[in-house]
Write an enzyme that holds these catalytic residues in place. Sequence first.
Site, short mmCIF file in Angstrom:
data_model
loop_
_atom_site.label_atom_id
_atom_site.label_comp_id
_atom_site.label_asym_id
_atom_site.label_seq_id
_atom_site.Cartn_x
_atom_site.Cartn_y
_atom_site.Cartn_z
N ARG A 92 35.01 -7.29 -76.52
CA ARG A 92 35.65 -8.27 -77.40
C ARG A 92 37.00 -8.71 -76.85
O ARG A 92 37.40 -9.86 -77.02
CB ARG A 92 35.80 -7.74 -78.83
CG ARG A 92 34.50 -7.60 -79.56
CD ARG A 92 33.80 -8.97 -79.74
NE ARG A 92 32.53 -8.81 -80.38
CZ ARG A 92 31.34 -8.85 -79.76
NH1 ARG A 92 31.28 -9.01 -78.46
NH2 ARG A 92 30.23 -8.70 -80.42
N GLU A 95 36.10 -11.15 -74.24
CA GLU A 95 35.64 -12.36 -74.91
C GLU A 95 36.83 -13.16 -75.46
O GLU A 95 36.90 -14.39 -75.30
CB GLU A 95 34.70 -11.98 -76.05
CG GLU A 95 34.12 -13.17 -76.79
CD GLU A 95 33.20 -12.73 -77.91
OE1 GLU A 95 32.15 -13.37 -78.06
OE2 GLU A 95 33.53 -11.76 -78.63
N SER A 118 54.41 -11.18 -67.08
CA SER A 118 54.29 -9.95 -66.30
C SER A 118 53.40 -8.94 -67.02
O SER A 118 53.48 -8.80 -68.23
CB SER A 118 55.66 -9.34 -66.07
OG SER A 118 55.54 -8.08 -65.41
#
Length: 150
Positions: A92, A95, A118
């Site tokens: 997830r 995703e 960063s």
Amino acid sequence: MTTPIMPKSDAADLIVAARIRQGLTWAAIAEKIDAPLVWTVAALLGKHPVPADKATAVVEMLGLGEGVAESLRRQPTRTPDEAATSDPTIYRFYEALDVYGPALKELIHEEFGDGIMSAINFKVDIARRADPGGDRVVVTFDGKFLDYNW
């Protein structure tokens, strides 16, 4: 003949097992070594090198050997593993970055200019927020902006 260095994944497995066996929370371990919670978990799972004093404190707390401490002190190789596609929680995150990453990149450039966030000068935190529709997971990435120098 010297003993080969324990792979970081093996050390992580021993740490997780000892933590569960002793009924310790990740928060208790982080507090014991005086380190941020999410960093502590990532480090003990093999994603960061752990300073010697913190590695020693962890293995003493968990009753593990010097081989684990030595492994914790080593610089990791940071590459996605099979959990990236096989574990639903980790997937997830991939995703979410696949869907929102390009938009976040655009917004960073619009707000800050040409550069990146960063991941070295970086903090990450996780919190639980109550919501009538079900509790929410709040993940905060806090990275220094690094402008591109021509």
